[in-house]
Design an enzyme around this catalytic site. Structure first.
Site, PDB file in Angstrom:
ATOM      1  N   TYR A   1       0.859  -1.178   0.000  1.00 23.03           N
ATOM      2  CA  TYR A   1       0.000   0.000   0.000  1.00 23.03           C
ATOM      3  C   TYR A   1       0.894   1.227   0.000  1.00 23.03           C
ATOM      4  O   TYR A   1       1.845   1.303   0.786  1.00 23.03           O
ATOM      5  CB  TYR A   1      -0.886  -0.002   1.254  1.00 23.03           C
ATOM      6  CG  TYR A   1      -1.777   1.209   1.379  1.00 23.03           C
ATOM      7  CD1 TYR A   1      -2.865   1.385   0.530  1.00 23.03           C
ATOM      8  CD2 TYR A   1      -1.537   2.182   2.351  1.00 23.03           C
ATOM      9  CE1 TYR A   1      -3.695   2.502   0.653  1.00 23.03           C
ATOM     10  CE2 TYR A   1      -2.362   3.296   2.472  1.00 23.03           C
ATOM     11  CZ  TYR A   1      -3.430   3.449   1.620  1.00 23.03           C
ATOM     12  OH  TYR A   1      -4.251   4.547   1.743  1.00 23.03           O
TER      13      TYR A   1
ATOM     14  N   ASP B   1       9.364   2.604  -0.453  1.00 19.40           N
ATOM     15  CA  ASP B   1       8.370   3.269   0.379  1.00 19.40           C
ATOM     16  C   ASP B   1       8.674   2.867   1.817  1.00 19.40           C
ATOM     17  O   ASP B   1       8.348   1.769   2.255  1.00 19.40           O
ATOM     18  CB  ASP B   1       6.962   2.831  -0.044  1.00 19.40           C
ATOM     19  CG  ASP B   1       5.880   3.479   0.817  1.00 19.40           C
ATOM     20  OD1 ASP B   1       6.217   4.007   1.897  1.00 19.40           O
ATOM     21  OD2 ASP B   1       4.711   3.426   0.413  1.00 19.40           O
TER      22      ASP B   1
ATOM     23  N   LYS C   1       5.008   8.990   8.785  1.00 21.93           N
ATOM     24  CA  LYS C   1       4.831   8.467  10.141  1.00 21.93           C
ATOM     25  C   LYS C   1       5.940   8.932  11.095  1.00 21.93           C
ATOM     26  O   LYS C   1       5.876  10.047  11.564  1.00 21.93           O
ATOM     27  CB  LYS C   1       4.669   6.948  10.113  1.00 21.93           C
ATOM     28  CG  LYS C   1       3.510   6.531   9.181  1.00 21.93           C
ATOM     29  CD  LYS C   1       3.075   5.110   9.388  1.00 21.93           C
ATOM     30  CE  LYS C   1       2.219   4.572   8.259  1.00 21.93           C
ATOM     31  NZ  LYS C   1       0.878   5.138   8.171  1.00 21.93           N
TER      32      LYS C   1
HETATM   33  C1  LIG Z   1       3.921   1.986   3.425  1.00 22.20           C
HETATM   34  C2  LIG Z   1       2.953   3.117   3.345  1.00 22.20           C
HETATM   35  N1  LIG Z   1       3.064   4.001   2.350  1.00 22.20           N
HETATM   36  C3  LIG Z   1       2.238   5.046   2.246  1.00 22.20           C
HETATM   37  C4  LIG Z   1       1.224   5.235   3.154  1.00 22.20           C
HETATM   38  C5  LIG Z   1       0.313   6.391   2.976  1.00 22.20           C
HETATM   39  O1  LIG Z   1       0.448   7.322   3.917  1.00 22.20           O
HETATM   40  P1  LIG Z   1      -0.727   8.386   4.067  1.00 22.20           P
HETATM   41  O2  LIG Z   1      -1.908   7.624   4.552  1.00 22.20           O
HETATM   42  O3  LIG Z   1      -0.180   9.335   5.042  1.00 22.20           O
HETATM   43  O4  LIG Z   1      -0.947   8.972   2.733  1.00 22.20           O
HETATM   44  C6  LIG Z   1       1.050   4.354   4.205  1.00 22.20           C
HETATM   45  C7  LIG Z   1      -0.022   4.541   5.182  1.00 22.20           C
HETATM   46  O5  LIG Z   1      -0.319   3.726   6.016  1.00 22.20           O
HETATM   47  C8  LIG Z   1       1.943   3.264   4.296  1.00 22.20           C
HETATM   48  O6  LIG Z   1       1.845   2.369   5.293  1.00 22.20           O
END
Ligand SMILES: Cc1ncc(COP(=O)(O)O)c(C=O)c1O
Length: 308
Positions: free
Chosen positions: A23, A118, A146
């Site tokens: 994700y 990511d 985060k």
């Molecule tokens: C690995 C990863 N990338 C991107 C995101 C997206 O972050 P946001 O919800 O702040 O857009 C998340 C959110 O949980 C994530 O776990």
């Protein structure tokens, strides 16, 4: 979103590769076979994403070196970037198997595609330098969120200087936003990172607490004769119910989500609030103590023994 735009601009290519169950936020192009909330809610391919855009996203299976290599060797010249959660947290925790990230590095370089880690979940968590430090594989671009914001809304991306120099205002690739570089969020993030830096044993402690939770949960599964498994990297872990080995999206989605729902409610009755999905990670923090972990384990034993 911005890293993707930069990758496309820098390579002059449109297609991107992601892995099933990873994700990367709610950006249209990446809501294809997505994990986390999308998977939990049963909409890994969200309505509203134009088919023309989804077509540019190629989905591969995490941890399958052969599949990924064949894809990059046959269609590499179309591919701007391969995005990956180097340790997946969004189909539950799934660690990269030995050699997977290294092969990904080698094949993306060979194809002239950018490798984008990511590290929104793993950054400052699985090591101070994230998964790229832990596994010694350096991507071209890294996305953070985060921990980097210390609980405030903040995200960042960075990477190779020659790529970052293509971003506005130095280069032509647009990126800006009302809350970009928000001073309160940046200040909170910096304070968190400085505090972390001043704690020399932070990651050793997280590792020890994680290991304690992992072995306690494994013992709880065994002691209650419950079919399941525990995946862990550092302070991120998931206990899967109903499946003995989870290494990719295919195996993750064989988990028994009904059993997880019963388990989740039983744990709530015990006063333990877990992430409310089989496909989310438990995060252990520096605020947790050995007693907290032991309580998690004791409650797990009781709930599994009573219910599943
Ligand atoms: C690995 C990863 N990338 C991107 C995101 C997206 O972050 P946001 O919800 O702040 O857009 C998340 C959110 O949980 C994530 O776990």
């Amino acid at each position: 979103m911005s890293a993707l735009r930069l990758a496309r601009a820098a390579t002059g290519r449109d297609a991107v590769v992601k892995f099933a169950g990873c994700y990367h936020g709610h950006v249209d192009a990446l809501l294809v076979r997505a994990g986390s909330g999308a998977l939990t809610l049963g909409v890994p391919d969200s309505p509203g994403v134009p088919a023309a855009l989804a077509k540019l996203t190629i989905v591969a299976e995490f941890n399958d070196i052969g599949d990924m290599r064949a894809l990059l060797r046959s269609r590499g010249s179309e591919i701007a970037a391969v995005l990956v959660e180097p340790v997946v947290g969004n189909m539950g925790v799934v660690a990269p198997e030995s050699g997977f990230l290294e092969a990904l590095r080698e094949e993306t370089r060979r194809a002239g595609a950018l490798l984008v880690f990511d590290e929104v979940m793993t950054g400052f968590r699985v090591a101070r330098g994230g998964a790229q430090e832990r596994y010694a594989v350096t991507p071209d671009l890294t996305c953070l969120g985060k921990v980097v914001g210390g609980g405030m809304p903040l995200a960042a991306f960075g990477g190779r200087r020659d790529l970052m120099q293509q971003m506005a205002p130095v280069g032509p690739v647009y990126q800006a936003g009302t809350l970009s570089g928000n001073p309160i969020a940046v200040t909170a993030g910096l304070a968190t990172l400085r505090t972390l830096e001043a704690l020399p044993d932070a990651y050793t402690r997280l590792e020890a607490l994680g290991a304690r939770a992992e072995s306690g949960l494994r013992d709880a599964l065994a002691a209650t004769n419950t079919r399941g498994s525990v995946n862990r990297v550092g302070s991120m872990l998931t206990m899967f119910l109903g499946v003995e080995r989870v290494r990719d999206f295919t195996t993750a989605t064989t988990a028994d989500t009904q059993a997880f729902a019963r388990f989740f409610r039983g744990m709530l009755d015990e006063g333990v609030y877990l992430p409310p999905s089989q496909f989310e990670a438990l995060f252990i923090s520096l605020a947790h103590t050995e007693d907290d972990i032991d309580r998690l384990v004791a409650s797990t034993r009781r709930v599994l023994a009573a219910g599943s």
